[in-house]
Design a protein around this motif. Structure first.
Motif, PDB file in Angstrom:
ATOM      1  N   LYS A  84       0.836  -1.211   0.000  1.00  0.00           N
ATOM      2  CA  LYS A  84       0.000   0.000   0.000  1.00  0.00           C
ATOM      3  C   LYS A  84       0.863   1.250   0.000  1.00  0.00           C
ATOM      4  N   GLY A  85       1.858   1.230  -0.886  1.00  0.00           N
ATOM      5  CA  GLY A  85       2.768   2.359  -1.004  1.00  0.00           C
ATOM      6  C   GLY A  85       3.132   2.619  -2.450  1.00  0.00           C
ATOM      7  N   VAL A  86       3.882   3.682  -2.684  1.00  0.00           N
ATOM      8  CA  VAL A  86       4.298   4.060  -4.026  1.00  0.00           C
ATOM      9  C   VAL A  86       5.797   4.326  -4.037  1.00  0.00           C
ATOM     10  N   VAL A  87       6.360   4.301  -5.232  1.00  0.00           N
ATOM     11  CA  VAL A  87       7.730   4.755  -5.428  1.00  0.00           C
ATOM     12  C   VAL A  87       7.670   6.182  -5.971  1.00  0.00           C
ATOM     13  N   ALA A  88       8.800   6.847  -6.029  1.00  0.00           N
ATOM     14  CA  ALA A  88       8.830   8.236  -6.480  1.00  0.00           C
ATOM     15  C   ALA A  88       8.430   8.332  -7.955  1.00  0.00           C
ATOM     16  N   ASP A  89       7.670   9.372  -8.283  1.00  0.00           N
ATOM     17  CA  ASP A  89       7.294   9.614  -9.669  1.00  0.00           C
ATOM     18  C   ASP A  89       8.013  10.852 -10.189  1.00  0.00           C
ATOM     19  N   ARG A  90       7.752  11.200 -11.446  1.00  0.00           N
ATOM     20  CA  ARG A  90       8.440  12.336 -12.056  1.00  0.00           C
ATOM     21  C   ARG A  90       8.079  13.652 -11.368  1.00  0.00           C
ATOM     22  N   GLY A  91       6.869  13.754 -10.847  1.00  0.00           N
ATOM     23  CA  GLY A  91       6.454  14.979 -10.164  1.00  0.00           C
ATOM     24  C   GLY A  91       7.290  15.253  -8.926  1.00  0.00           C
ATOM     25  N   TYR A  92       7.530  14.221  -8.130  1.00  0.00           N
ATOM     26  CA  TYR A  92       8.359  14.377  -6.925  1.00  0.00           C
ATOM     27  C   TYR A  92       9.773  14.810  -7.285  1.00  0.00           C
ATOM     28  N   LEU A  93      10.354  14.140  -8.261  1.00  0.00           N
ATOM     29  CA  LEU A  93      11.733  14.450  -8.632  1.00  0.00           C
ATOM     30  C   LEU A  93      11.857  15.867  -9.174  1.00  0.00           C
ATOM     31  N   GLU A  94      10.871  16.329  -9.927  1.00  0.00           N
ATOM     32  CA  GLU A  94      10.919  17.691 -10.459  1.00  0.00           C
ATOM     33  C   GLU A  94      10.831  18.718  -9.325  1.00  0.00           C
ATOM     34  N   LYS A  95       9.964  18.478  -8.364  1.00  0.00           N
ATOM     35  CA  LYS A  95       9.854  19.388  -7.215  1.00  0.00           C
ATOM     36  C   LYS A  95      11.164  19.442  -6.434  1.00  0.00           C
ATOM     37  N   GLU A 126      13.711   8.686 -19.219  1.00  0.00           N
ATOM     38  CA  GLU A 126      12.427   9.015 -19.831  1.00  0.00           C
ATOM     39  C   GLU A 126      11.610   9.994 -18.982  1.00  0.00           C
ATOM     40  N   ASN A 127      11.889  10.088 -17.686  1.00  0.00           N
ATOM     41  CA  ASN A 127      11.029  10.859 -16.787  1.00  0.00           C
ATOM     42  C   ASN A 127      11.711  12.041 -16.103  1.00  0.00           C
ATOM     43  N   ILE A 128      13.017  12.182 -16.237  1.00  0.00           N
ATOM     44  CA  ILE A 128      13.716  13.331 -15.658  1.00  0.00           C
ATOM     45  C   ILE A 128      14.130  14.263 -16.789  1.00  0.00           C
ATOM     46  N   ASN A 129      13.694  15.499 -16.702  1.00  0.00           N
ATOM     47  CA  ASN A 129      13.975  16.489 -17.744  1.00  0.00           C
ATOM     48  C   ASN A 129      15.437  16.939 -17.667  1.00  0.00           C
TER      49      ASN A 129
END
Length: 369
Positions: A230-241, A267-270
């Protein structure tokens, strides 16, 4: 003129006699060794000056209360033997080592590590705890003491001379009071420091006043495991912030990205701004090399996992971490206290839990036993 013979033995006969005598002596010693009760075993730590800072395997010697010759030739440790299970990968091994170091010292006992832990850590760090020989460990009647993942008052008063700590402890609450000693234990060998600094210098180029930010993106098995917890790993939104925080704070940040899922990162980090570099030219590197790069940066962006936690702890600058990455009823919450995992001065950015909330309860897998 020939010299007179001083011995009636021929040389072959003398060699045979010496060989036979040595076999008898060895056989008698091994018989005595096997019969001796475990209470009489003592550990002697060999001091090898050719390898400063590296733990040296402990050797087993026999002692007698009426014999002082052994004490004069070897360091006899009478305060007991404490060790810790060697389980998990790099970050877990570091956590177990640091916890053993701190708790054994706190309780007044000598700490030793298993060969497996020494194999994990000694190629990277100047660790000093001696290594417990496998044959010695088999002779000892251990008292297994399981640790939960935060420091408790009762851990200052653990009873027993032959204690083996178990569990997966990683919490600064175990060892923050001796932080400098722990950092010294995890100081890198010179060639590793030189390689990491050279790589960072090459990224810098001709730019002045740069700030290095290590980014560790934990993926791998966690991508599949975290939903069942019931958890998540980091997504692109977190890394951008997280990256924008450092962009706003420092004029010339350089982000060094390490991951066990580098294709996802690319693919997900600008990286269009020219301040993002993927370690190993975008190919997944060795854990040791990645960790050394992260630890030699000024600041840290981590996601989840002990690898990133230790990178932030050793780097010593500002650390941004993924906060609240599980639902309140996650089984992870029963085993970990966020306040005991992330240092108070670290900066948490809440995770996006909407992918979990959008699922029906039946779609959330139960964690494996």
């Amino acid at each position: 003129m020939d010299l007179p013979q001083r011995c009636s033995f021929s040389q072959p006969a003398l060699l045979f006699f010496l060989y036979f005598f040595s076999l008898l002596s060895l056989s008698a010693f091994l018989h005595l060794y096997d019969k001796m009760p475990y209470q009489q075993w003592r550990i002697s730590v060999k001091n090898v000056s050719n390898f400063p800072g590296r733990g040296q395997p402990a050797s087993l010697i026999t002692t007698n209360t009426t014999c002082n010759s052994s004490r004069s030739s070897s360091k006899i440790i009478d305060s007991g033997i404490w060790t810790v299970n060697s389980a998990g990968r790099f970050g877990n091994q570091m956590g177990q080592y640091a916890t053993l170091y701190a708790l054994a010292k706190m309780n007044g006992h000598q700490a030793y590590i298993y060969p497996a832990m020494h194999k994990y850590l000694s190629p990277m760090f100047r660790i000093t705890l001696p290594v417990l020989h496998a044959e010695v460990a088999k002779k000892i009647r251990w008292k297994n003491f399981h640790l939960h993942n935060w420091m408790s008052e009762s851990y200052k008063h653990i009873k027993g001379k032959y204690v083996r700590l178990t569990g997966y402890p990683w919490s600064y609450t175990f060892f923050q009071h001796i932080r400098q000693e722990i950092l010294q234990q995890f100081s890198f060998h010179d060639h590793i420091k030189e390689e990491a600094n050279q790589y960072l210098q090459e990224l810098r180029g001709k730019r002045q006043e740069v700030t290095y930010v290590g980014v560790h993106v934990r993926r791998g098995d966690y991508v599949h495991v975290m939903p069942s917890w019931k958890g998540v790993v980091a997504d692109r939104g977190y890394l951008e912030k997280a990256m924008n925080y450092f962009r706003e704070k420092y004029p010339n940040p350089i982000f060094v990205v390490t991951s066990n899922g580098m294709e996802w990162c690319k693919e997900n980090i600008n990286a269009s701004r020219g301040d993002v570099y993927f370690s190993g030219d975008g190919r997944e590197s060795s854990p040791g090399r990645d960790f050394a790069l992260l630890a030699h940066c000024n600041h840290t962006i981590m996601t989840i996992g002990t690898f990133g936690l230790w990178a932030g702890y050793l780097a010593g600058g500002k650390t941004i971490y993924l906060a609240n990455y599980t639902l309140p009823d996650s089984p992870v919450r029963k085993r970990f206290k966020p306040s005991a995992i992330f240092l108070p001065e670290w900066i948490g950015i809440p995770a996006d839990l909407s992918p979990l909330l959008s699922k029906k309860p039946s779609q959330v897998q139960k964690p494996e036993a």
